[in-house]
Design a protein around this motif. Sequence first.
Motif, PDB file in Angstrom:
ATOM      1  N   CYS A   1     -13.505  51.021  29.995  1.00 35.55           N
ATOM      2  CA  CYS A   1     -12.270  51.723  29.645  1.00 35.55           C
ATOM      3  C   CYS A   1     -12.489  52.509  28.343  1.00 35.55           C
ATOM      4  O   CYS A   1     -13.040  51.972  27.382  1.00 35.55           O
ATOM      5  CB  CYS A   1     -11.131  50.717  29.488  1.00 35.55           C
TER       6      CYS A   1
ATOM      7  N   SER B   1     -10.436  53.282  26.227  1.00 40.83           N
ATOM      8  CA  SER B   1      -9.551  52.852  25.157  1.00 40.83           C
ATOM      9  C   SER B   1      -9.886  51.447  24.641  1.00 40.83           C
ATOM     10  O   SER B   1      -9.933  51.226  23.438  1.00 40.83           O
ATOM     11  CB  SER B   1      -8.109  52.918  25.664  1.00 40.83           C
ATOM     12  N   CYS B   2     -10.148  50.492  25.548  1.00 47.52           N
ATOM     13  CA  CYS B   2     -10.356  49.101  25.108  1.00 47.52           C
ATOM     14  C   CYS B   2     -11.774  48.592  25.368  1.00 47.52           C
ATOM     15  O   CYS B   2     -12.098  47.456  25.023  1.00 47.52           O
ATOM     16  CB  CYS B   2      -9.349  48.177  25.789  1.00 47.52           C
TER      17      CYS B   2
ATOM     18  N   CYS C   1      -8.072  51.701  31.659  1.00 51.70           N
ATOM     19  CA  CYS C   1      -7.812  50.521  32.503  1.00 51.70           C
ATOM     20  C   CYS C   1      -6.313  50.286  32.701  1.00 51.70           C
ATOM     21  O   CYS C   1      -5.500  50.795  31.939  1.00 51.70           O
ATOM     22  CB  CYS C   1      -8.480  49.289  31.900  1.00 51.70           C
TER      23      CYS C   1
ATOM     24  N   CYS D   1      -4.363  49.108  29.502  1.00 57.15           N
ATOM     25  CA  CYS D   1      -4.135  50.174  28.511  1.00 57.15           C
ATOM     26  C   CYS D   1      -3.154  51.229  29.027  1.00 57.15           C
ATOM     27  O   CYS D   1      -2.480  51.896  28.241  1.00 57.15           O
ATOM     28  CB  CYS D   1      -5.457  50.848  28.136  1.00 57.15           C
TER      29      CYS D   1
HETATM   30 ZN   LIG Z   1      -8.369  49.488  28.528  1.00 57.56          ZN
END
Ligand SMILES: [Zn+2]
Lengths: 200, 200
Positions: B57, B59-60, B69, B72
Motif C-alpha cells: 500500500c 500509504s501504510c 489498501c 487506508c
Molecule cells: Zn494502507
Amino acid sequence: MAFSPLVDELVESLRCLPGVGQKTAQRMAFHLLEKGRGGGERLAGALSAAMTGVRRCDSCQNFSDTPICPICEKPERHTGTLCVVESPSDLLAIEQAGDYRGGYFVLMGHLSPIDGIGPEDIGIELLLRRVRDESVSELILATNPTVEGEATAHYIADRLDGTGVLTTRLAHGIPVGGELGYVDGFTLTHAFRGRKPLTD
Amino acid sequence: MAFSPLVDELVESLRCLPGVGQKTAQRMAFHLLEKGRGGGERLAGALSAAMTGVRRCDSCQNFSDTPICPICEKPERHTGTLCVVESPSDLLAIEQAGDYRGGYFVLMGHLSPIDGIGPEDIGIELLLRRVRDESVSELILATNPTVEGEATAHYIADRLDGTGVLTTRLAHGIPVGGELGYVDGFTLTHAFRGRKPLTD
Ligand SMILES: [Zn+2]
Ligand SMILES: [Zn+2]
C-alpha cells in the motif's frame, strides 16, 4: 483478512497442505510475499505441472510422469522379485537404502473393509497378473507392520497359495545403531525370536 | 527421486515454505498427489495470483491488491491516530482483536544496524510525512518488545520530538486469562510497576 483478497485466498489455499492450520498458512503466505516471491512462483509452476502431469505407472501403480515409470522401464530390475509396498514413500525409503535391485508394486493403501477398501481398490488383480505374466519367483510383502498391513500381506500370500511363488516378509528386530533401552517390547520380542548364531 | 521428475520438482519447490524440510515436503507432495489434486491446483492458482498481484500500500506499506489498501481507503479510519507495527501479522492480530479503529503503518521490519537496515529501509520518512500531512495527533508505537523493536520505537519518538505529536507504547502486563505462575519475570515486574487502583 481486512486488507487483501489475494492474500486471503493464498492463506486459505495453503491449508490444503497436511498439517497446515490457519496460523501456519498465514506465516507461510507472509514469508513468500515478503522474501520468497521467486520461490512462490516456482512452487506455483511445479504444483500446476505435477497436478496435471503425474499419473500412475501402468505396471507398478507408483507415481510416474510416463505410462511406464523409469524403474519398471529398466530391464535389469526385472529380476523375478517384486517388492510390494503400501505407498510411494515406502518405495523411496527402500530405493534410498540402495540395496534392493528388483521391481516394485505400490498398493497406494491397504485392505480396510471398515473403509470399504477391497482388493480391487489397491490393484491386487493387476499384481497377481504381473506375478503370473512375468514369472515372478519371489514376492516380498513389505506392507507396514500394522494390523491392516499384516492383513493385506496375508491376503496376497493366500491368493498365491499353491502357485509355487515364494512370499516373504521383512525381518523385524533392533534398528541398526538403535539403543536397546529405547526399543519397544514387541520389537524386542521379535528380535529375541529371530536371534541368530554369532559367526564371523 | 527415482520415479518422477515432476514429483522431484514439486518436493524441491515446497521447501521454499518456512519450516518445511525434505521429509515434510515429500509428505506434502504425496498427500496432494494422492488425495488433494483439486486443492493443489487451487494453491497453484492462488500462489501465482498473489506473487504477481500483491503489492505494498502506498500509504501504510501493508500488503494490498490495490495502490491504496482497503483500510487506508476508509475515511472513518482517519482518526488522527496511527498504529505502527513491524509486520502484517501484527496488524492482523490487532484487527482481529477488533477494538482499534484508527490507521496503521507497517514497517515490514525494524531498525537493525548490524544487518544494514536503516530508517529508509523501513519507510520511516514516509511515516513522518504522513504524520505531518494528515495532522496525526497520536502515534501508537506497537513494535515488538524486543531490543530492535524498542530501539525502532525510540528512534521514531526521537524524530517526532518537539512536534507535539503524542507517541505511546502498548502496556505490558499479565495476559488476560493468564496464570501468574506461568508469566515471566520481566512481564511480572512490568505488571507490578504499572499497577492501578481497583475501581468498580
Ligand atoms: Zn494502507
Ligand atoms: Zn512402474
